[in-house]
Design a protein around this motif. Structure first.
Motif, PDB file in Angstrom:
ATOM      1  N   PRO A  59     -48.013  32.907 -28.112  1.00 62.02           N
ATOM      2  CA  PRO A  59     -47.141  32.248 -29.091  1.00 62.02           C
ATOM      3  C   PRO A  59     -46.499  31.009 -28.479  1.00 62.02           C
ATOM      4  O   PRO A  59     -46.140  30.992 -27.303  1.00 62.02           O
ATOM      5  CB  PRO A  59     -46.100  33.319 -29.417  1.00 62.02           C
ATOM      6  N   THR A  60     -46.362  29.975 -29.270  1.00 62.81           N
ATOM      7  CA  THR A  60     -45.738  28.743 -28.803  1.00 62.81           C
ATOM      8  C   THR A  60     -44.234  28.838 -29.028  1.00 62.81           C
ATOM      9  O   THR A  60     -43.773  28.887 -30.168  1.00 62.81           O
ATOM     10  CB  THR A  60     -46.303  27.527 -29.559  1.00 62.81           C
ATOM     11  N   ALA A  82     -32.994  38.681 -23.703  1.00 60.73           N
ATOM     12  CA  ALA A  82     -33.320  37.394 -24.329  1.00 60.73           C
ATOM     13  C   ALA A  82     -34.655  36.903 -23.792  1.00 60.73           C
ATOM     14  O   ALA A  82     -34.781  36.622 -22.605  1.00 60.73           O
ATOM     15  CB  ALA A  82     -32.223  36.371 -24.030  1.00 60.73           C
ATOM     16  N   GLY A  83     -35.641  36.819 -24.662  1.00 63.92           N
ATOM     17  CA  GLY A  83     -36.961  36.355 -24.255  1.00 63.92           C
ATOM     18  C   GLY A  83     -37.136  34.875 -24.504  1.00 63.92           C
ATOM     19  O   GLY A  83     -38.182  34.450 -24.988  1.00 63.92           O
ATOM     20  N   TYR A  84     -36.146  34.089 -24.189  1.00 65.66           N
ATOM     21  CA  TYR A  84     -36.172  32.651 -24.456  1.00 65.66           C
ATOM     22  C   TYR A  84     -35.202  31.973 -23.509  1.00 65.66           C
ATOM     23  O   TYR A  84     -34.391  32.617 -22.831  1.00 65.66           O
ATOM     24  CB  TYR A  84     -35.772  32.362 -25.907  1.00 65.66           C
ATOM     25  N   ARG A 144     -39.109  34.893 -30.358  1.00 59.39           N
ATOM     26  CA  ARG A 144     -38.563  34.702 -29.026  1.00 59.39           C
ATOM     27  C   ARG A 144     -39.381  35.395 -27.945  1.00 59.39           C
ATOM     28  O   ARG A 144     -39.801  34.782 -26.986  1.00 59.39           O
ATOM     29  CB  ARG A 144     -37.129  35.230 -28.980  1.00 59.39           C
ATOM     30  N   SER A 145     -39.507  36.682 -28.058  1.00 56.39           N
ATOM     31  CA  SER A 145     -40.131  37.443 -26.996  1.00 56.39           C
ATOM     32  C   SER A 145     -40.925  38.581 -27.609  1.00 56.39           C
ATOM     33  O   SER A 145     -40.370  39.433 -28.283  1.00 56.39           O
ATOM     34  CB  SER A 145     -39.053  38.014 -26.061  1.00 56.39           C
ATOM     35  N   LEU A 146     -42.224  38.589 -27.417  1.00 59.07           N
ATOM     36  CA  LEU A 146     -43.077  39.636 -27.955  1.00 59.07           C
ATOM     37  C   LEU A 146     -43.809  40.309 -26.803  1.00 59.07           C
ATOM     38  O   LEU A 146     -44.541  39.655 -26.069  1.00 59.07           O
ATOM     39  CB  LEU A 146     -44.081  39.048 -28.964  1.00 59.07           C
ATOM     40  N   PRO A 147     -43.624  41.591 -26.596  1.00 60.88           N
ATOM     41  CA  PRO A 147     -42.750  42.475 -27.373  1.00 60.88           C
ATOM     42  C   PRO A 147     -41.294  42.346 -26.931  1.00 60.88           C
ATOM     43  O   PRO A 147     -41.010  41.878 -25.833  1.00 60.88           O
ATOM     44  CB  PRO A 147     -43.294  43.855 -27.039  1.00 60.88           C
ATOM     45  N   LEU A 148     -40.370  42.800 -27.771  1.00 62.65           N
ATOM     46  CA  LEU A 148     -38.962  42.816 -27.414  1.00 62.65           C
ATOM     47  C   LEU A 148     -38.721  43.851 -26.315  1.00 62.65           C
ATOM     48  O   LEU A 148     -39.308  44.926 -26.330  1.00 62.65           O
ATOM     49  CB  LEU A 148     -38.108  43.162 -28.639  1.00 62.65           C
ATOM     50  N   VAL A 149     -37.878  43.506 -25.374  1.00 64.30           N
ATOM     51  CA  VAL A 149     -37.559  44.408 -24.268  1.00 64.30           C
ATOM     52  C   VAL A 149     -36.161  44.967 -24.480  1.00 64.30           C
ATOM     53  O   VAL A 149     -35.179  44.223 -24.398  1.00 64.30           O
ATOM     54  CB  VAL A 149     -37.631  43.674 -22.918  1.00 64.30           C
ATOM     55  N   PRO A 150     -36.030  46.254 -24.778  1.00 66.36           N
ATOM     56  CA  PRO A 150     -34.695  46.821 -25.005  1.00 66.36           C
ATOM     57  C   PRO A 150     -33.864  46.814 -23.727  1.00 66.36           C
ATOM     58  O   PRO A 150     -34.395  46.886 -22.616  1.00 66.36           O
ATOM     59  CB  PRO A 150     -34.989  48.254 -25.462  1.00 66.36           C
ATOM     60  N   THR A 151     -32.558  46.712 -23.877  1.00 67.60           N
ATOM     61  CA  THR A 151     -31.649  46.856 -22.746  1.00 67.60           C
ATOM     62  C   THR A 151     -31.222  48.312 -22.659  1.00 67.60           C
ATOM     63  O   THR A 151     -30.996  48.956 -23.674  1.00 67.60           O
ATOM     64  CB  THR A 151     -30.410  45.959 -22.913  1.00 67.60           C
TER      65      THR A 151
END
Length: 574
Positions: free
Chosen positions: A173-174, A538-540, A126-133
């Motif tokens: 990334p696709t 959410a990275g999407y 989904r999302s690289l890198p993940l972003v913490p809340t």
């Protein structure tokens, strides 16, 4: 008059515990580790089980096919092989013809071929890198909070002005396209239809205040709440916690809105009172029937119901999946089960007419239990683990005062849900299809209908299991928290597009944030907030909102539902 069966605090809803006390098993009731929330949905044990079952079934089918095909074509068998193969083919055709005599509304009897929509992609895609809340409770140094102290500073202006070099296209990334939202999202359009032409004014919103518990205003991505009265138990707290998690999950995506929330059971805005529907004040609530005009919103229990020890939906789904695997459907007790508070509605009191009466020689195949409230309250509902309720082959759903939050837990069990027809619907139940996701029960003939459904299912186990699997598949996939949040985002986005004014923060409103709710919370409230916290942005993209139902499609769906009930009545000899 309130029933003497329930305490005063429980007359809003059933506050139920659906299972009889279970013997303690070492290690089963340990509290989850603080802040340990499953955020990577790639595990999906239930889906893996279905795939495994499908592979096993396919392997078995392939072996059978190879056997009769070799008997048919092998030159070493000659005429004998042809005769044997021909007889076998004939037997298979006859068997299939017998199967086709089953009611045509039921799903096929094969396992592992259940149709599923595309799921949201796993987090790693989904999302690289993940972003913490962020969640920071200041000086609170308890172990629960310390593990959650991770705040990501916003990007500075200089950083925005000088972005780091972008990776080349081949390095990026696709991202897979977002899936289409489940069909029940289409009802968002119909919920908002009264104001489609006229739009929504500030005056219209404020006319809903006498029916509202609180007013939510979102301005520039920040939420504010003006409280009018306290809700029953912690409905308001966990509803607002869900809103705070939505903003954390989709930062910057929630539009400016001004919304009134009702947190009671019974719908109040009757269409008959508004000959011009656009004159009705827009009001968000948990359920409605065919005569009311409210806009539906997910109920508080998706984030936990602390008073009755019901965990948030996501971790509870995993636990239910494990229990389903531990006790396969054929090994379950071959009866229909319900347990809860019979005092909240006539529908539930009437259900107890179907209780097994051995002395009178009556057995309706129903095992019904009234909750012992005093005992449950004394032990903190510790004997009411909903994941343990899946030990019966059939589960009964009956409305509470209106709808009941129990429906999603019943649906998740892999056991066919025998749903007693009701006019009350919540946001997701409008997507359930009779004969596919559940077996409908006529409320006017419920005892005989329950007995017939159980007898039929026990005589046709593959068909019955298929209904159970379709229902639980709907619960796990089309009602995953991904889709719950997407529903919330879409309904707010569609609602905001109808506003004819720019929302502003009310004078008496206070800011709503994860910290304002979680930091002062204690005990089970705090525990459930940590279990249901959205730990990453959410990275999407959210799922794609489908268009409204056409008039033709709505008639077709209603006709099919009626056809299912007609065929069941015919099977019962009515």
């Amino acid at each position: 008059m309130k029933s003497s069966l329930i305490p005063a605090a429980a007359d809003e809803e059933e506050g139920f515990a659906l299972v009889p006390p279970q013997p303690a098993v070492a290690g089963e009731d340990r509290a989850p580790a603080p802040c340990k929330v499953v955020v990577d949905d790639e595990a999906a044990p239930a889906v893996e089980r279905q795939s495994s079952s499908a592979s096993s079934a396919c392997s078995s089918s392939a072996a059978t096919k190879a056997w009769w095909w070799m008997a048919l074509v092998s030159p070493t068998r000659g005429a004998v092989g042809l005769v044997i193969g021909g007889l076998l083919v004939l037997a298979l055709l006859v068997g299939n013809a017998w199967i086709d005599l089953e009611p045509s509304f039921l799903p096929g009897n094969g396992r592992g071929s259940i149709s599923r929509r595309g799921r949201h992609p796993p987090r790693r895609q989904r999302s690289l890198p993940l972003v913490p809340t962020p969640l920071n409770c200041g000086n609170d140094t308890s172990s629960t909070t310390a593990q959650c102290h991770r705040r990501v500073p916003p990007p500075s202006a200089s950083a925005s002005a000088s972005p780091s070099p972008s990776p080349s296209p081949e390095q990026q990334p696709t991202a897979p396209p977002p899936p289409s939202c489940p069909d029940y999202f289409r009802h968002i359009h119909s919920d908002l239809e009264p104001w489609r032409v006229s739009g929504i004014t500030r005056e219209a919103v404020e006319r809903a205040q006498p029916n509202a518990a609180f007013r939510l205003t979102v301005v520039s991505g920040r939420a504010y709440v003006e409280t009018y009265h306290r809700a029953f138990q912690t409905r308001d707290v966990f509803t607002q916690w869900g809103i705070a998690q939505l903003l954390a999950r989709y930062p910057g995506r929630v539009p400016d809105v001004d919304v009134m929330f009702n947190l009671e059971d019974m719908p109040e805005l009757r269409a008959a009172d508004y000959p011009d529907p656009s004159a009705a004040p827009p009001l968000f609530r948990y359920c409605k029937d065919g005569t009311s005009l409210e806009v539906l919103w997910p109920d508080w229990s998706f984030w936990g119901w602390s008073e009755v020890n019901i965990r948030p939906w996501a971790p509870l789904l995993e636990e239910v999946g494990s229990e389903n695997a531990r006790l396969p459907w054929p090994d379950r007790e071959p009866y229909a089960f319900w347990k809860g508070n019979p005092g909240v509605s006539e529908a539930r009191r009437d259900l107890f007419r179907c209780k097994n009466d051995s002395a009178a020689g009556k057995d309706w195949n129903a095992r019904l239990f009234a909750q012992d409230w005093d005992a449950a309250i004394r032990n903190g509902f510790r004997d009411s683990n909903l994941a343990k309720q899946c030990r019966y082959r059939y589960k009964i759903y009956v409305q509470g005062r209106s709808w009941s939050v129990s429906e999603k837990y019943i649906l998740a069990c892999d056991s066919p849900m025998l749903a007693i027809d009701t006019t009350f619907k919540d946001f997701f139940s409008r997507g359930l299809v009779a004969g596919t996701h559940y077996w409908p029960i006529d409320p006017a003939n419920k005892c005989r209908a329950v007995k017939f459904a159980v007898d039929w299912g026990n005589a046709h186990p593959e068909r019955a299991r298929r209904i159970g699997e379709e229902g639980s598949g709907f619960a796990r996939e089309e009602m995953s928290m991904d889709y719950v949040y997407d529903y919330m985002l879409h309904v707010l986005t569609q609602y905001a597009a109808l506003l004819r004014y720019k929302p502003t923060v009310p004078e008496k409103a206070v800011e709503l944030s994860p910290e304002s709710l979680a930091c002062p919370a204690q005990g089970r409230d705090r525990e459930f907030m940590m279990q249901s916290r959205e730990r990453y942005v959410a990275g999407y993209e959210p799922c794609t909102l489908p268009p409204p139902f056409t008039a033709h499609k709505a008639r077709e769906m209603a006709s099919r539902e009626e056809d299912v009930r007609r065929k069941i009545a015919k099977m019962q000899g009515r």
